[in-house]
Design an enzyme around this catalytic site. Sequence first.
Site, PDB file in Angstrom:
ATOM      1  N   ASN A  41     -15.672  -4.528   5.357  1.00 49.74           N
ATOM      2  CA  ASN A  41     -16.250  -5.776   5.883  1.00 49.74           C
ATOM      3  C   ASN A  41     -16.356  -6.005   7.177  1.00 49.74           C
ATOM      4  O   ASN A  41     -15.466  -5.470   8.045  1.00 49.74           O
ATOM      5  CB  ASN A  41     -15.404  -6.964   5.569  1.00 49.74           C
ATOM      6  CG  ASN A  41     -14.184  -7.317   5.488  1.00 49.74           C
ATOM      7  OD1 ASN A  41     -13.514  -6.382   5.616  1.00 49.74           O
ATOM      8  ND2 ASN A  41     -13.829  -8.482   5.940  1.00 49.74           N
ATOM      9  N   GLU A  43     -17.316  -8.912   9.981  1.00 49.34           N
ATOM     10  CA  GLU A  43     -17.554 -10.262  10.448  1.00 49.34           C
ATOM     11  C   GLU A  43     -18.588 -10.143  11.610  1.00 49.34           C
ATOM     12  O   GLU A  43     -18.513  -9.449  12.467  1.00 49.34           O
ATOM     13  CB  GLU A  43     -16.349 -11.063  10.356  1.00 49.34           C
ATOM     14  CG  GLU A  43     -15.584 -11.228   8.861  1.00 49.34           C
ATOM     15  CD  GLU A  43     -14.268 -11.917   9.063  1.00 49.34           C
ATOM     16  OE1 GLU A  43     -13.753 -12.080   7.784  1.00 49.34           O
ATOM     17  OE2 GLU A  43     -13.946 -12.360  10.087  1.00 49.34           O
ATOM     18  N   CYS A  52     -20.255  -7.554   3.700  1.00 47.66           N
ATOM     19  CA  CYS A  52     -19.162  -7.396   2.832  1.00 47.66           C
ATOM     20  C   CYS A  52     -18.851  -5.843   2.807  1.00 47.66           C
ATOM     21  O   CYS A  52     -19.567  -4.856   2.939  1.00 47.66           O
ATOM     22  CB  CYS A  52     -19.424  -7.846   1.480  1.00 47.66           C
ATOM     23  SG  CYS A  52     -19.673  -9.351   1.387  1.00 47.66           S
ATOM     24  N   GLU A  54     -18.410  -3.832   0.211  1.00 44.30           N
ATOM     25  CA  GLU A  54     -19.300  -3.188  -0.853  1.00 44.30           C
ATOM     26  C   GLU A  54     -20.765  -2.824  -0.282  1.00 44.30           C
ATOM     27  O   GLU A  54     -21.194  -1.957  -0.583  1.00 44.30           O
ATOM     28  CB  GLU A  54     -19.379  -4.215  -2.163  1.00 44.30           C
ATOM     29  CG  GLU A  54     -18.126  -4.501  -2.832  1.00 44.30           C
ATOM     30  CD  GLU A  54     -17.620  -5.848  -2.141  1.00 44.30           C
ATOM     31  OE1 GLU A  54     -16.899  -6.472  -2.928  1.00 44.30           O
ATOM     32  OE2 GLU A  54     -17.715  -6.254  -0.944  1.00 44.30           O
ATOM     33  N   CYS A  85     -18.519 -10.632  -4.166  1.00 38.20           N
ATOM     34  CA  CYS A  85     -19.281 -12.108  -4.231  1.00 38.20           C
ATOM     35  C   CYS A  85     -20.501 -11.753  -4.963  1.00 38.20           C
ATOM     36  O   CYS A  85     -20.972 -10.773  -5.336  1.00 38.20           O
ATOM     37  CB  CYS A  85     -19.621 -12.471  -2.597  1.00 38.20           C
ATOM     38  SG  CYS A  85     -20.734 -11.300  -1.895  1.00 38.20           S
ATOM     39  N   CYS A  88     -23.088  -9.285  -3.290  1.00 33.20           N
ATOM     40  CA  CYS A  88     -22.670  -7.866  -3.606  1.00 33.20           C
ATOM     41  C   CYS A  88     -22.813  -7.495  -5.098  1.00 33.20           C
ATOM     42  O   CYS A  88     -23.059  -6.338  -5.261  1.00 33.20           O
ATOM     43  CB  CYS A  88     -21.085  -7.725  -3.347  1.00 33.20           C
ATOM     44  SG  CYS A  88     -20.968  -7.560  -1.333  1.00 33.20           S
TER      45      CYS A  88
END
Length: 133
Positions: A41, A43, A52, A54, A85, A88
């Site tokens: 990930n 940010e 993310c 993934e 999420c 994803c």
Amino acid sequence: MLQQLKDAALKAQKNAYAPYSKFRVGAAIVAEDGNVYYGCNVENAAFPQGQCAEASAIGTMITAGATKIKQILVASPNDDYCYPCGGCRQKIAEFASADTPVFMLTASGECTETTVSELLPHSYSLPEEQNRG
């Protein structure tokens, strides 16, 4: 192959850029070409502009020329499973079949398995002839 996925996801997790949440996630994919692709990930202060783990792993896979996820694993930074999420889940479904295994790994090494269809039973998809290219 599962151990290879775990190792790759944990390697990626160490490089996660998570200065805001401190929630470092790694993901790894086995693609149809047999290679393992991984990501973490990333940010951003302008939330929600981050990415993310993934999505990072999928981007790496696509960049390398692979297009089909055979297995995917998500490594959590704590002792709770880190399920993908919603966004994803849809990204994974774009490149995987309904029965593709999805593994979640905790920081203590516990692992659970589900499938793409269990995570996203009614994913959005285009008819096969539109989804080529």
